[in-house]
Design an enzyme around this catalytic site. Sequence first.
Site, PDB file in Angstrom:
ATOM      1  N   ASP A  33     105.347 112.394  39.010  1.00 44.75           N
ATOM      2  CA  ASP A  33     106.056 112.870  40.213  1.00 44.75           C
ATOM      3  C   ASP A  33     107.538 112.479  40.177  1.00 44.75           C
ATOM      4  O   ASP A  33     107.904 111.459  39.590  1.00 44.75           O
ATOM      5  CB  ASP A  33     105.373 112.282  41.456  1.00 44.75           C
ATOM      6  CG  ASP A  33     105.753 113.044  42.714  1.00 44.75           C
ATOM      7  OD1 ASP A  33     106.329 114.141  42.617  1.00 44.75           O
ATOM      8  OD2 ASP A  33     105.459 112.521  43.816  1.00 44.75           O
ATOM      9  N   HIS A  67     111.676 119.586  35.690  1.00 47.66           N
ATOM     10  CA  HIS A  67     110.366 119.778  35.050  1.00 47.66           C
ATOM     11  C   HIS A  67     110.502 119.796  33.526  1.00 47.66           C
ATOM     12  O   HIS A  67     109.653 119.265  32.813  1.00 47.66           O
ATOM     13  CB  HIS A  67     109.712 121.077  35.543  1.00 47.66           C
ATOM     14  CG  HIS A  67     109.424 121.093  37.016  1.00 47.66           C
ATOM     15  ND1 HIS A  67     108.854 120.024  37.675  1.00 47.66           N
ATOM     16  CD2 HIS A  67     109.649 122.038  37.971  1.00 47.66           C
ATOM     17  CE1 HIS A  67     108.728 120.323  38.966  1.00 47.66           C
ATOM     18  NE2 HIS A  67     109.209 121.528  39.175  1.00 47.66           N
ATOM     19  N   LEU A  71      93.095 110.757  20.161  1.00 47.42           N
ATOM     20  CA  LEU A  71      93.376 110.650  21.608  1.00 47.42           C
ATOM     21  C   LEU A  71      93.089 112.010  22.232  1.00 47.42           C
ATOM     22  O   LEU A  71      93.312 113.042  21.602  1.00 47.42           O
ATOM     23  CB  LEU A  71      94.855 110.282  21.792  1.00 47.42           C
ATOM     24  CG  LEU A  71      95.395 110.030  23.203  1.00 47.42           C
ATOM     25  CD1 LEU A  71      96.580 109.074  23.129  1.00 47.42           C
ATOM     26  CD2 LEU A  71      95.823 111.282  23.938  1.00 47.42           C
TER      27      LEU A  71
HETATM   28  C1  IPE Z   1     101.427 115.652  42.961  1.00 46.86           C
HETATM   29  O1  IPE Z   1     102.780 115.695  43.256  1.00 46.86           O
HETATM   30  C2  IPE Z   1     101.090 116.721  41.985  1.00 46.86           C
HETATM   31  C3  IPE Z   1     101.694 116.568  40.674  1.00 46.86           C
HETATM   32  C4  IPE Z   1     102.376 115.553  40.227  1.00 46.86           C
HETATM   33  C5  IPE Z   1     101.466 117.675  39.790  1.00 46.86           C
HETATM   34  P1  IPE Z   1     103.327 116.381  44.584  1.00 46.86           P
HETATM   35  O2  IPE Z   1     104.797 116.156  44.600  1.00 46.86           O
HETATM   36  O3  IPE Z   1     102.871 117.789  44.661  1.00 46.86           O
HETATM   37  O4  IPE Z   1     102.585 115.556  45.718  1.00 46.86           O
HETATM   38  P2  IPE Z   1     102.943 115.347  47.246  1.00 46.86           P
HETATM   39  O5  IPE Z   1     103.082 116.713  47.834  1.00 46.86           O
HETATM   40  O6  IPE Z   1     104.242 114.598  47.295  1.00 46.86           O
HETATM   41  O7  IPE Z   1     101.809 114.560  47.800  1.00 46.86           O
HETATM   42  C1  IPE Z   2     106.210 116.576  40.076  1.00 44.13           C
HETATM   43  O1  IPE Z   2     107.539 116.571  40.497  1.00 44.13           O
HETATM   44  C2  IPE Z   2     105.845 117.830  39.315  1.00 44.13           C
HETATM   45  C3  IPE Z   2     105.076 118.808  40.095  1.00 44.13           C
HETATM   46  C4  IPE Z   2     104.541 118.586  41.257  1.00 44.13           C
HETATM   47  C5  IPE Z   2     104.879 120.107  39.520  1.00 44.13           C
HETATM   48  P1  IPE Z   2     107.968 117.225  41.862  1.00 44.13           P
HETATM   49  O2  IPE Z   2     108.357 118.634  41.601  1.00 44.13           O
HETATM   50  O3  IPE Z   2     106.933 117.026  42.911  1.00 44.13           O
HETATM   51  O4  IPE Z   2     109.267 116.356  42.199  1.00 44.13           O
HETATM   52  P2  IPE Z   2     109.710 115.821  43.621  1.00 44.13           P
HETATM   53  O5  IPE Z   2     108.561 115.064  44.202  1.00 44.13           O
HETATM   54  O6  IPE Z   2     110.069 117.008  44.429  1.00 44.13           O
HETATM   55  O7  IPE Z   2     110.874 114.935  43.323  1.00 44.13           O
HETATM   56 MG    MG Z   3     106.574 115.492  44.169  1.00 48.28          MG
END
Ligand code: IPE
Ligand code: IPE
Ligand code: MG
Length: 250
Positions: free
Chosen positions: A21, A38, A132
């Site tokens: 995240d 990403h 792995l």
């Molecule tokens: C969780 O992250 C999903 C992934 C890392 C793919 P999100 O950014 O979507 O989660 P919330 O919405 O903050 O809980």
């Molecule tokens: C996690 O990073 C990746 C996905 C959920 C696809 P985010 O896109 O949620 O990044 P933040 O939380 O907005 O910084």
């Molecule tokens: Mg996020």
Amino acid sequence: MISLEDIKSNPVPNHIAIIMDGNGRWAKQRQQQRIDGHIQGASALKNTLEGCLAAGVKYLTVYAFSLENWNRSPLEVEGLMDLFVRYCHTEVDNLNKNNIRFRAIGKLDMLNDECYQTLRITEQKTEQNSALTLTIAISYGSRWEIVNAAQQLAKEVEAHQIKSEQIDERLFTNYLMTDFMPDPDLLIRTSGEYRISNYLLWQIAYTELYFTDVLWPDFTKEELYKAIADFQRRERRFGKTSEQIKDTAK
Ligand code: IPE
Ligand code: IPE
Ligand code: MG
């Protein structure tokens, strides 16, 4: 700083799960587009995978896209789908070279054809590898996974293939998408959020949790080793007392 040698002098977690995240915030800090975060996240995954391989971790299961993430803008969703396809194309040879098996879990029928086919082909091309297992959770939601398992079991009971009394924890586990892996020993979430966001709810019943403020694109092997070292300092009691654990270790 914690080195690979430090890590390897103690038992290493067999299975690490990661909620990757913070990509969006990483991009925002640099006045870049979310997709740039990403892309950098995919490169952090490569480093983490190398670190896991070097440390002797056998399973790495990463959350790349949740069922809830379908609610993001079409631009971001399409960018992510393209990124998954590109990751598979550019990494498949490397996975084979390093003896890494690739798996994808989630509600994969929601993916576009190209993405679905690419994931399946990458699974097939790497299925014989054994150093792995890298599992990518895409279009994944844990509650959906559990309901899906319950539905399949109900169908088999209706068809008299199994009896309802036969349903226990072990059998139930076979109907989850994670049936080919052990439960995670360590779950890492980056970006300073303290929640699970519908990830592996059943599987993390006794997993050690580790949270870090580091944004996923900034996650390095050193950060991974720090998390593993933290895990190695913990005592996993599984409901027993500390004394009981020490007795059985003797
Ligand atoms: C969780 O992250 C999903 C992934 C890392 C793919 P999100 O950014 O979507 O989660 P919330 O919405 O903050 O809980
Ligand atoms: C996690 O990073 C990746 C996905 C959920 C696809 P985010 O896109 O949620 O990044 P933040 O939380 O907005 O910084
Ligand atoms: Mg996020």
